[in-house]
Design an enzyme around this catalytic site. Structure first.
Site, PDB file in Angstrom:
ATOM      1  N   ASN A  42     -93.442 -74.318  32.177  1.00  0.00           N
ATOM      2  CA  ASN A  42     -94.558 -73.714  31.436  1.00  0.00           C
ATOM      3  C   ASN A  42     -95.861 -74.398  31.829  1.00  0.00           C
ATOM      4  O   ASN A  42     -95.875 -75.589  32.178  1.00  0.00           O
ATOM      5  CB  ASN A  42     -94.327 -73.767  29.914  1.00  0.00           C
ATOM      6  CG  ASN A  42     -94.086 -75.153  29.366  1.00  0.00           C
ATOM      7  OD1 ASN A  42     -93.503 -75.999  30.017  1.00  0.00           O
ATOM      8  ND2 ASN A  42     -94.529 -75.390  28.148  1.00  0.00           N
ATOM      9  N   GLU A  44     -99.877 -74.519  30.338  1.00  0.00           N
ATOM     10  CA  GLU A  44    -100.759 -74.083  29.249  1.00  0.00           C
ATOM     11  C   GLU A  44    -102.212 -74.036  29.712  1.00  0.00           C
ATOM     12  O   GLU A  44    -102.541 -74.421  30.831  1.00  0.00           O
ATOM     13  CB  GLU A  44    -100.574 -75.033  28.052  1.00  0.00           C
ATOM     14  CG  GLU A  44     -99.131 -75.009  27.569  1.00  0.00           C
ATOM     15  CD  GLU A  44     -98.856 -75.875  26.364  1.00  0.00           C
ATOM     16  OE1 GLU A  44     -99.684 -76.754  26.021  1.00  0.00           O
ATOM     17  OE2 GLU A  44     -97.789 -75.673  25.747  1.00  0.00           O
ATOM     18  N   CYS A  53     -94.989 -69.049  30.232  1.00  0.00           N
ATOM     19  CA  CYS A  53     -93.704 -69.692  29.941  1.00  0.00           C
ATOM     20  C   CYS A  53     -92.970 -70.050  31.235  1.00  0.00           C
ATOM     21  O   CYS A  53     -93.175 -69.406  32.281  1.00  0.00           O
ATOM     22  CB  CYS A  53     -92.806 -68.762  29.136  1.00  0.00           C
ATOM     23  SG  CYS A  53     -93.358 -68.455  27.464  1.00  0.00           S
ATOM     24  N   GLU A  55     -89.876 -69.526  32.019  1.00  0.00           N
ATOM     25  CA  GLU A  55     -88.995 -68.449  32.497  1.00  0.00           C
ATOM     26  C   GLU A  55     -89.765 -67.453  33.348  1.00  0.00           C
ATOM     27  O   GLU A  55     -89.325 -67.039  34.415  1.00  0.00           O
ATOM     28  CB  GLU A  55     -88.373 -67.704  31.308  1.00  0.00           C
ATOM     29  CG  GLU A  55     -87.481 -68.542  30.424  1.00  0.00           C
ATOM     30  CD  GLU A  55     -88.245 -69.207  29.277  1.00  0.00           C
ATOM     31  OE1 GLU A  55     -89.390 -69.669  29.484  1.00  0.00           O
ATOM     32  OE2 GLU A  55     -87.670 -69.265  28.175  1.00  0.00           O
ATOM     33  N   CYS A  86     -88.311 -66.910  24.668  1.00  0.00           N
ATOM     34  CA  CYS A  86     -89.108 -66.167  23.686  1.00  0.00           C
ATOM     35  C   CYS A  86     -88.970 -64.660  23.939  1.00  0.00           C
ATOM     36  O   CYS A  86     -88.452 -64.225  24.977  1.00  0.00           O
ATOM     37  CB  CYS A  86     -90.577 -66.587  23.767  1.00  0.00           C
ATOM     38  SG  CYS A  86     -91.456 -65.933  25.194  1.00  0.00           S
ATOM     39  N   CYS A  89     -90.524 -63.256  27.214  1.00  0.00           N
ATOM     40  CA  CYS A  89     -89.726 -63.556  28.408  1.00  0.00           C
ATOM     41  C   CYS A  89     -88.459 -62.699  28.455  1.00  0.00           C
ATOM     42  O   CYS A  89     -88.018 -62.294  29.527  1.00  0.00           O
ATOM     43  CB  CYS A  89     -89.375 -65.036  28.455  1.00  0.00           C
ATOM     44  SG  CYS A  89     -90.812 -66.062  28.862  1.00  0.00           S
TER      45      CYS A  89
HETATM   46  N1  THU Z   1     -92.461 -71.706  26.117  1.00  0.00           N
HETATM   47  C1  THU Z   1     -91.758 -71.469  27.268  1.00  0.00           C
HETATM   48  O1  THU Z   1     -92.066 -72.001  28.330  1.00  0.00           O
HETATM   49  N2  THU Z   1     -90.702 -70.622  27.189  1.00  0.00           N
HETATM   50  C2  THU Z   1     -90.303 -69.956  26.062  1.00  0.00           C
HETATM   51  O2  THU Z   1     -89.373 -69.150  26.104  1.00  0.00           O
HETATM   52  C3  THU Z   1     -90.996 -70.212  24.793  1.00  0.00           C
HETATM   53  C4  THU Z   1     -92.150 -71.118  24.849  1.00  0.00           C
HETATM   54  C5  THU Z   1     -93.607 -72.616  26.191  1.00  0.00           C
HETATM   55  C6  THU Z   1     -94.937 -71.959  25.974  1.00  0.00           C
HETATM   56  C7  THU Z   1     -95.770 -73.090  25.429  1.00  0.00           C
HETATM   57  O3  THU Z   1     -96.330 -73.807  26.518  1.00  0.00           O
HETATM   58  C8  THU Z   1     -94.770 -73.988  24.727  1.00  0.00           C
HETATM   59  O4  THU Z   1     -93.496 -73.589  25.187  1.00  0.00           O
HETATM   60  C9  THU Z   1     -94.836 -73.903  23.211  1.00  0.00           C
HETATM   61  O5  THU Z   1     -94.770 -72.605  22.775  1.00  0.00           O
END
Ligand code: THU
Length: 127
Positions: A42, A44, A53, A55, A86, A89
């Site tokens: 991930n 940000e 994310c 995935e 999530c 994804c």
């Molecule tokens: N995140 C992912 O990388 N994958 C997911 O399926 C859910 C959330 C990341 C996004 C964000 O940077 C952090 O987790 C918190 O939500």
């Protein structure tokens, strides 16, 4: 590739996560029908909604290499076990499920957790 190795690669990818805001690091590793492997983490952004994310990052790399059939994806986060994908994804994954299905692999407290994609995302949106 063995699922344990796939999970190890997701774990290594999670160490590269750029998550200064949530501190929630995630790594993913995709295995395609052609036995190719792609990782993602991930990343940000100050503008929170732009976060990508792990995935989707891994799936994007597979697509960029012409690999459109995914048969397994391992997801790892040191923050939460098991770490399931999530909803956004899941919708993205639904586009690239291999003909033999898609296994979702995560690390649970007591070992590897394997779920079928259909089990975690029934009736997804399709045009
Ligand atoms: N995140 C992912 O990388 N994958 C997911 O399926 C859910 C959330 C990341 C996004 C964000 O940077 C952090 O987790 C918190 O939500």
């Amino acid at each position: 590739m063995e699922y344990t190795e796939l999970l190890e690669r997701a774990k290594a990818a999670s160490e590269k996560a750029y998550a200064p805001y949530s501190k929630f690091k995630v790594g993913a590793c995709v295995l395609t029908e052609n036995e190719k492997v792609y990782t993602g983490c991930n990343f940000e952004n100050s503008s929170f909604g732009l976060t990508i994310c792990a995935e989707r990052n891994a799936i994007g790399s597979a697509v960029a290499d012409g690999e459109l059939k995914i048969k397994a994806i391992a997801i790892y986060s040191p923050n939460t076990k098991p770490c399931y994908p999530c909803g956004a994804c899941r919708q993205v994954m639904s586009e690239f499920v291999s003909d033999s299905g898609l296994d979702i692999i995560t690390e649970a407290e007591n070992g590897i957790d394997i779920k079928n994609f259909d089990e975690i995302f029934p009736e997804g949106f399709r045009l």
